[in-house]
Design a protein around this motif. Structure first.
Motif, PDB file in Angstrom:
ATOM      1  N   SER A  33      78.428  27.530 -38.234  1.00 19.29           N
ATOM      2  CA  SER A  33      78.899  27.900 -36.906  1.00 19.29           C
ATOM      3  C   SER A  33      80.164  28.756 -36.991  1.00 19.29           C
ATOM      4  O   SER A  33      80.287  29.771 -36.295  1.00 19.29           O
ATOM      5  CB  SER A  33      79.168  26.630 -36.090  1.00 19.29           C
ATOM      6  N   ILE A  34      81.083  28.365 -37.858  1.00 14.12           N
ATOM      7  CA  ILE A  34      82.301  29.155 -38.055  1.00 14.12           C
ATOM      8  C   ILE A  34      81.953  30.530 -38.599  1.00 14.12           C
ATOM      9  O   ILE A  34      82.480  31.549 -38.139  1.00 14.12           O
ATOM     10  CB  ILE A  34      83.275  28.420 -39.006  1.00 14.12           C
ATOM     11  N   LEU A  35      81.043  30.581 -39.552  1.00 11.75           N
ATOM     12  CA  LEU A  35      80.641  31.859 -40.139  1.00 11.75           C
ATOM     13  C   LEU A  35      80.019  32.770 -39.083  1.00 11.75           C
ATOM     14  O   LEU A  35      80.349  33.962 -38.998  1.00 11.75           O
ATOM     15  CB  LEU A  35      79.671  31.632 -41.300  1.00 11.75           C
ATOM     16  N   CYS A 107      88.710  36.758 -51.423  1.00  9.21           N
ATOM     17  CA  CYS A 107      88.163  37.022 -50.087  1.00  9.21           C
ATOM     18  C   CYS A 107      89.287  37.066 -49.052  1.00  9.21           C
ATOM     19  O   CYS A 107      90.337  36.454 -49.217  1.00  9.21           O
ATOM     20  CB  CYS A 107      87.139  35.951 -49.720  1.00  9.21           C
ATOM     21  N   THR A 108      89.044  37.795 -47.979  1.00  8.00           N
ATOM     22  CA  THR A 108      90.009  37.920 -46.901  1.00  8.00           C
ATOM     23  C   THR A 108      90.104  36.638 -46.084  1.00  8.00           C
ATOM     24  O   THR A 108      91.146  36.308 -45.541  1.00  8.00           O
ATOM     25  CB  THR A 108      89.591  39.083 -45.969  1.00  8.00           C
ATOM     26  N   ARG A 109      89.003  35.931 -45.985  1.00 10.24           N
ATOM     27  CA  ARG A 109      88.921  34.695 -45.211  1.00 10.24           C
ATOM     28  C   ARG A 109      88.103  33.708 -46.015  1.00 10.24           C
ATOM     29  O   ARG A 109      87.199  34.094 -46.744  1.00 10.24           O
ATOM     30  CB  ARG A 109      88.245  34.972 -43.871  1.00 10.24           C
ATOM     31  N   LEU A 110      88.420  32.417 -45.862  1.00 10.60           N
ATOM     32  CA  LEU A 110      87.689  31.376 -46.581  1.00 10.60           C
ATOM     33  C   LEU A 110      87.286  30.266 -45.628  1.00 10.60           C
ATOM     34  O   LEU A 110      88.129  29.702 -44.931  1.00 10.60           O
ATOM     35  CB  LEU A 110      88.543  30.805 -47.726  1.00 10.60           C
ATOM     36  N   ILE A 111      86.002  29.968 -45.613  1.00 10.02           N
ATOM     37  CA  ILE A 111      85.462  28.826 -44.888  1.00 10.02           C
ATOM     38  C   ILE A 111      85.240  27.756 -45.951  1.00 10.02           C
ATOM     39  O   ILE A 111      84.506  27.987 -46.921  1.00 10.02           O
ATOM     40  CB  ILE A 111      84.148  29.184 -44.171  1.00 10.02           C
ATOM     41  N   TYR A 112      85.875  26.604 -45.779  1.00 14.92           N
ATOM     42  CA  TYR A 112      85.924  25.627 -46.858  1.00 14.92           C
ATOM     43  C   TYR A 112      86.246  24.238 -46.324  1.00 14.92           C
ATOM     44  O   TYR A 112      86.497  24.063 -45.136  1.00 14.92           O
ATOM     45  CB  TYR A 112      86.999  26.044 -47.858  1.00 14.92           C
ATOM     46  N   ASP A 134      89.477  28.635 -42.673  1.00 12.30           N
ATOM     47  CA  ASP A 134      88.727  27.856 -41.688  1.00 12.30           C
ATOM     48  C   ASP A 134      88.286  26.578 -42.379  1.00 12.30           C
ATOM     49  O   ASP A 134      87.350  26.584 -43.191  1.00 12.30           O
ATOM     50  CB  ASP A 134      87.500  28.630 -41.186  1.00 12.30           C
ATOM     51  N   ASP A 135      88.967  25.472 -42.086  1.00 11.11           N
ATOM     52  CA  ASP A 135      88.674  24.186 -42.704  1.00 11.11           C
ATOM     53  C   ASP A 135      87.623  23.449 -41.883  1.00 11.11           C
ATOM     54  O   ASP A 135      87.885  23.063 -40.742  1.00 11.11           O
ATOM     55  CB  ASP A 135      89.967  23.370 -42.795  1.00 11.11           C
TER      56      ASP A 135
END
Length: 153
Positions: A33-35, A107-112, A134-135
């Motif tokens: 969803s965040i992605l 990466c510029t942004r990390l979803i993790y 984005d945690d």
């Protein structure tokens, strides 16, 4: 060399996503969803996926056109990759894990998940700021309850 090659192939402003989904599962729907929200802002933004699960990798390849990942052994049955009894090339797969970690750091942004040492190491290597992260566990009742218990224990 592989990290340099992959980051050049990814191009500008890639989104990194780390999906641990074997022995310790992150909330996959939350991560996706965040992605999707991030891609609404920049639809053709490249995505680098680091995962330990073949099903997750197949699912994401079907949904996201601009997805990159390294080729590594992912058990089809969803078992842990770095299990002492497995017959995989352990040194090669350890190197693959390091490549994943370093590429995520670029990466510029990390979803993790901040609960993942693997992800946190990428954050530290990339000297990432909070606004790049984005945690997926930020509001997880399970994680918050665990932290509360640990705090008072």
């Amino acid at each position: 060399r592989e990290v340099t090659r992959l980051t050049a192939q990814l191009g500008a402003n890639p989104i990194g996503i780390h999906v641990r989904y074997t022995d310790r599962k992150i909330p996959l729907n939350s991560a996706l969803s965040i992605l999707r929200k991030r891609l609404m802002q920049v639809p053709d933004q490249p995505i680098f996926l680091a995962t330990d699960n073949a099903h997750v990798q197949r699912k994401m390849k079907m949904e996201f056109a601009n997805l990159y990942h390294i080729n590594k052994h992912l058990p089809d049955n969803g078992e842990r990759l770095h299990w002492p009894a497995t017959d995989v090339a352990k040194l090669l797969e350890a190197e693959n894990a390091l490549i994943d970690m370093w590429v995520l750091s670029k990466c510029t942004r990390l979803i993790y998940s901040r609960q993942s040492t693997f992800s946190q190491t990428s954050v530290y290597l990339g000297n990432m700021a909070r606004n790049q992260l984005d945690d997926v566990d930020r509001n997880s009742p399970k994680v918050l309850l665990k932290q509360l218990i640990q705090y008072y224990a």
